[in-house]
Write a protein that holds these residues in place. Structure first.
Motif, PDB file in Angstrom:
ATOM      1  N   LYS A 100       0.836  -1.205   0.000  1.00 42.20           N
ATOM      2  CA  LYS A 100       0.000   0.000   0.000  1.00 42.20           C
ATOM      3  C   LYS A 100       0.872   1.258   0.000  1.00 42.20           C
ATOM      4  CE  LYS A 100      -4.363   0.644   1.975  1.00 42.20           C
ATOM      5  NZ  LYS A 100      -5.278   0.489   3.101  1.00 42.20           N
ATOM      6  N   ARG A 101       1.925   1.237   0.849  1.00 38.84           N
ATOM      7  CA  ARG A 101       2.851   2.389   0.890  1.00 38.84           C
ATOM      8  C   ARG A 101       3.526   2.577  -0.472  1.00 38.84           C
ATOM      9  NH1 ARG A 101       5.798   1.040   6.565  1.00 38.84           N
ATOM     10  NH2 ARG A 101       4.109   1.662   7.935  1.00 38.84           N
ATOM     11  N   PHE A 102       3.929   1.457  -1.089  1.00 38.98           N
ATOM     12  CA  PHE A 102       4.590   1.542  -2.392  1.00 38.98           C
ATOM     13  C   PHE A 102       3.631   2.140  -3.422  1.00 38.98           C
ATOM     14  CE2 PHE A 102       5.684  -0.362  -6.518  1.00 38.98           C
ATOM     15  CZ  PHE A 102       6.971   0.134  -6.666  1.00 38.98           C
ATOM     16  N   GLN A 103       2.360   1.693  -3.418  1.00 36.55           N
ATOM     17  CA  GLN A 103       1.370   2.242  -4.359  1.00 36.55           C
ATOM     18  C   GLN A 103       1.169   3.742  -4.116  1.00 36.55           C
ATOM     19  OE1 GLN A 103      -2.014  -0.265  -3.619  1.00 36.55           O
ATOM     20  NE2 GLN A 103      -1.420  -1.764  -5.195  1.00 36.55           N
ATOM     21  N   GLU A 104       1.124   4.129  -2.831  1.00 31.39           N
ATOM     22  CA  GLU A 104       0.968   5.555  -2.513  1.00 31.39           C
ATOM     23  C   GLU A 104       2.175   6.347  -2.999  1.00 31.39           C
ATOM     24  OE1 GLU A 104       0.404   5.541   1.713  1.00 31.39           O
ATOM     25  OE2 GLU A 104      -1.692   4.908   1.575  1.00 31.39           O
ATOM     26  N   HIS A 105       3.369   5.770  -2.833  1.00 28.15           N
ATOM     27  CA  HIS A 105       4.589   6.444  -3.280  1.00 28.15           C
ATOM     28  C   HIS A 105       4.592   6.591  -4.801  1.00 28.15           C
ATOM     29  CE1 HIS A 105       8.697   7.822  -3.102  1.00 28.15           C
ATOM     30  NE2 HIS A 105       9.081   6.865  -3.951  1.00 28.15           N
ATOM     31  N   VAL A 106       4.197   5.510  -5.490  1.00 28.34           N
ATOM     32  CA  VAL A 106       4.129   5.563  -6.959  1.00 28.34           C
ATOM     33  C   VAL A 106       3.117   6.622  -7.388  1.00 28.34           C
ATOM     34  CG1 VAL A 106       3.397   4.264  -9.005  1.00 28.34           C
ATOM     35  CG2 VAL A 106       4.923   3.196  -7.334  1.00 28.34           C
ATOM     36  N   GLN A 107       1.981   6.657  -6.700  1.00 24.65           N
ATOM     37  CA  GLN A 107       0.946   7.650  -7.036  1.00 24.65           C
ATOM     38  C   GLN A 107       1.477   9.072  -6.822  1.00 24.65           C
ATOM     39  OE1 GLN A 107      -1.934   7.039  -8.514  1.00 24.65           O
ATOM     40  NE2 GLN A 107      -2.339   9.229  -8.596  1.00 24.65           N
ATOM     41  N   THR A 108       2.193   9.264  -5.721  1.00 22.70           N
ATOM     42  CA  THR A 108       2.779  10.581  -5.436  1.00 22.70           C
ATOM     43  C   THR A 108       3.771  10.967  -6.529  1.00 22.70           C
ATOM     44  OG1 THR A 108       2.544  10.222  -3.061  1.00 22.70           O
ATOM     45  CG2 THR A 108       4.085  11.915  -3.714  1.00 22.70           C
ATOM     46  N   LEU A 109       4.618  10.014  -6.931  1.00 17.51           N
ATOM     47  CA  LEU A 109       5.590  10.298  -7.996  1.00 17.51           C
ATOM     48  C   LEU A 109       4.877  10.652  -9.302  1.00 17.51           C
ATOM     49  CD1 LEU A 109       8.272   7.519  -7.380  1.00 17.51           C
ATOM     50  CD2 LEU A 109       8.495   9.962  -6.953  1.00 17.51           C
ATOM     51  N   LYS A 110       3.778   9.930  -9.603  1.00 11.51           N
ATOM     52  CA  LYS A 110       3.010  10.228 -10.816  1.00 11.51           C
ATOM     53  C   LYS A 110       2.433  11.645 -10.746  1.00 11.51           C
ATOM     54  CE  LYS A 110       1.478   5.576 -12.150  1.00 11.51           C
ATOM     55  NZ  LYS A 110       0.311   4.679 -12.243  1.00 11.51           N
ATOM     56  N   GLU A 111       1.889  11.974  -9.562  1.00 11.44           N
ATOM     57  CA  GLU A 111       1.301  13.309  -9.394  1.00 11.44           C
ATOM     58  C   GLU A 111       2.374  14.379  -9.505  1.00 11.44           C
ATOM     59  OE1 GLU A 111      -0.711  13.058  -5.651  1.00 11.44           O
ATOM     60  OE2 GLU A 111      -2.342  11.826  -6.452  1.00 11.44           O
ATOM     61  N   ASP A 112       3.554  14.143  -8.892  1.00 11.70           N
ATOM     62  CA  ASP A 112       4.652  15.103  -8.985  1.00 11.70           C
ATOM     63  C   ASP A 112       5.092  15.275 -10.433  1.00 11.70           C
ATOM     64  OD1 ASP A 112       4.571  15.416  -6.269  1.00 11.70           O
ATOM     65  OD2 ASP A 112       6.387  14.247  -5.844  1.00 11.70           O
ATOM     66  N   LYS A 113       5.161  14.181 -11.162  1.00  8.28           N
ATOM     67  CA  LYS A 113       5.571  14.238 -12.563  1.00  8.28           C
ATOM     68  C   LYS A 113       4.547  15.021 -13.380  1.00  8.28           C
ATOM     69  CE  LYS A 113       7.062  11.277 -16.329  1.00  8.28           C
ATOM     70  NZ  LYS A 113       7.277   9.924 -16.796  1.00  8.28           N
ATOM     71  N   GLU A 114       3.265  14.754 -13.073  1.00  9.07           N
ATOM     72  CA  GLU A 114       2.198  15.476 -13.784  1.00  9.07           C
ATOM     73  C   GLU A 114       2.259  16.967 -13.463  1.00  9.07           C
ATOM     74  OE1 GLU A 114      -0.864  16.164 -16.313  1.00  9.07           O
ATOM     75  OE2 GLU A 114       0.248  14.296 -16.103  1.00  9.07           O
ATOM     76  N   ASP A 115       2.527  17.296 -12.179  1.00 12.57           N
ATOM     77  CA  ASP A 115       2.660  18.707 -11.787  1.00 12.57           C
ATOM     78  C   ASP A 115       3.844  19.355 -12.504  1.00 12.57           C
ATOM     79  OD1 ASP A 115       0.483  18.508 -10.121  1.00 12.57           O
ATOM     80  OD2 ASP A 115       1.668  18.329  -8.262  1.00 12.57           O
ATOM     81  N   GLN A 116       4.945  18.643 -12.586  1.00  8.93           N
ATOM     82  CA  GLN A 116       6.121  19.178 -13.282  1.00  8.93           C
ATOM     83  C   GLN A 116       5.819  19.395 -14.763  1.00  8.93           C
ATOM     84  OE1 GLN A 116       9.282  16.405 -12.544  1.00  8.93           O
ATOM     85  NE2 GLN A 116       9.624  17.118 -10.442  1.00  8.93           N
ATOM     86  N   ARG A 117       5.081  18.480 -15.367  1.00 11.68           N
ATOM     87  CA  ARG A 117       4.720  18.618 -16.782  1.00 11.68           C
ATOM     88  C   ARG A 117       3.827  19.840 -16.981  1.00 11.68           C
ATOM     89  NH1 ARG A 117       0.841  17.869 -20.163  1.00 11.68           N
ATOM     90  NH2 ARG A 117      -0.614  17.009 -18.678  1.00 11.68           N
ATOM     91  N   ARG A 118       2.858  20.017 -16.089  1.00  9.73           N
ATOM     92  CA  ARG A 118       1.945  21.182 -16.193  1.00  9.73           C
ATOM     93  C   ARG A 118       2.725  22.484 -16.039  1.00  9.73           C
ATOM     94  NH1 ARG A 118      -2.430  18.933 -12.181  1.00  9.73           N
ATOM     95  NH2 ARG A 118      -3.260  17.295 -13.461  1.00  9.73           N
ATOM     96  N   ASN A 119       3.629  22.494 -15.039  1.00 13.73           N
ATOM     97  CA  ASN A 119       4.439  23.703 -14.828  1.00 13.73           C
ATOM     98  C   ASN A 119       5.313  23.986 -16.034  1.00 13.73           C
ATOM     99  OD1 ASN A 119       3.377  24.154 -12.310  1.00 13.73           O
ATOM    100  ND2 ASN A 119       5.007  23.077 -11.223  1.00 13.73           N
ATOM    101  N   ALA A 120       5.832  22.943 -16.636  1.00 15.21           N
ATOM    102  CA  ALA A 120       6.662  23.116 -17.820  1.00 15.21           C
ATOM    103  C   ALA A 120       5.824  23.663 -18.972  1.00 15.21           C
ATOM    104  CB  ALA A 120       7.332  21.806 -18.208  1.00 15.21           C
ATOM    105  N   VAL A 121       4.606  23.158 -19.121  1.00 14.60           N
ATOM    106  CA  VAL A 121       3.715  23.634 -20.179  1.00 14.60           C
ATOM    107  C   VAL A 121       3.345  25.100 -19.924  1.00 14.60           C
ATOM    108  CG1 VAL A 121       1.380  23.380 -21.133  1.00 14.60           C
ATOM    109  CG2 VAL A 121       2.810  21.370 -20.762  1.00 14.60           C
ATOM    110  N   LYS A 122       3.120  25.466 -18.645  1.00 15.70           N
ATOM    111  CA  LYS A 122       2.767  26.853 -18.316  1.00 15.70           C
ATOM    112  C   LYS A 122       3.915  27.794 -18.654  1.00 15.70           C
ATOM    113  CE  LYS A 122      -0.469  26.024 -14.530  1.00 15.70           C
ATOM    114  NZ  LYS A 122      -0.699  26.118 -13.093  1.00 15.70           N
ATOM    115  N   GLU A 123       5.129  27.307 -18.384  1.00 16.82           N
ATOM    116  CA  GLU A 123       6.280  28.149 -18.648  1.00 16.82           C
ATOM    117  C   GLU A 123       6.497  28.372 -20.145  1.00 16.82           C
ATOM    118  OE1 GLU A 123       9.782  26.713 -16.660  1.00 16.82           O
ATOM    119  OE2 GLU A 123       8.789  26.704 -14.720  1.00 16.82           O
ATOM    120  N   ILE A 124       6.094  27.388 -20.934  1.00 23.34           N
ATOM    121  CA  ILE A 124       6.267  27.510 -22.392  1.00 23.34           C
ATOM    122  C   ILE A 124       5.177  28.443 -22.864  1.00 23.34           C
ATOM    123  CG2 ILE A 124       6.092  26.295 -24.572  1.00 23.34           C
ATOM    124  CD1 ILE A 124       7.144  23.856 -23.209  1.00 23.34           C
TER     125      ILE A 124
END
Length: 108
Positions: free
Chosen positions: A84-108
């Motif tokens: 369960k912790r591993f799934q939560e960690h993976v989910q957090t990493l996915k969300e962080d990656k998605e946030d980074q992608r959105r921020n990158a798109v905003k900056e462009i």
């Protein structure tokens, strides 16, 4: 008369010697049987000890099985918690990656 007495004594000596030989044979046989009996007693004693150990082992086995079942249950629970912790960690990493992608798109 002396000759008769000597012959009688020789005959009795011969009979006593034969009886002595028979008694020695019986004594040797009895000693052999006694040794066999002692070996049998030792074997029985060993078998009794093995039987008692098996009885002790079989009485301890249910306790040991119970302990092992508890340990298995505990390990399964720990495994589920870690999964369960591993799934939560993976989910957090996915969300962080998605946030980074959105921020990158905003900056462009």
């Amino acid at each position: 008369e002396l000759r008769i007495t000597v012959k009688t004594l020789e005959k009795e000596n011969s009979q006593l010697s034969a009886s002595n030989n028979e008694l020695n044979a019986v004594l040797i046989q009895t000693c052999g049987e006694l040794q066999s009996t002692r070996i049998s007693e030792a074997n029985l004693s060993s078998e009794i000890q093995r039987s008692r150990q098996r009885e002790l082992d079989s009485s301890l086995m249910p306790q040991e099985i119970g302990r092992l079942q508890e340990r298995i249950h505990k390990l399964q629970h720990e495994s589920e918690v870690q999964a369960k912790r591993f799934q939560e960690h993976v989910q957090t990493l996915k969300e962080d990656k998605e946030d980074q992608r959105r921020n990158a798109v905003k900056e462009i």
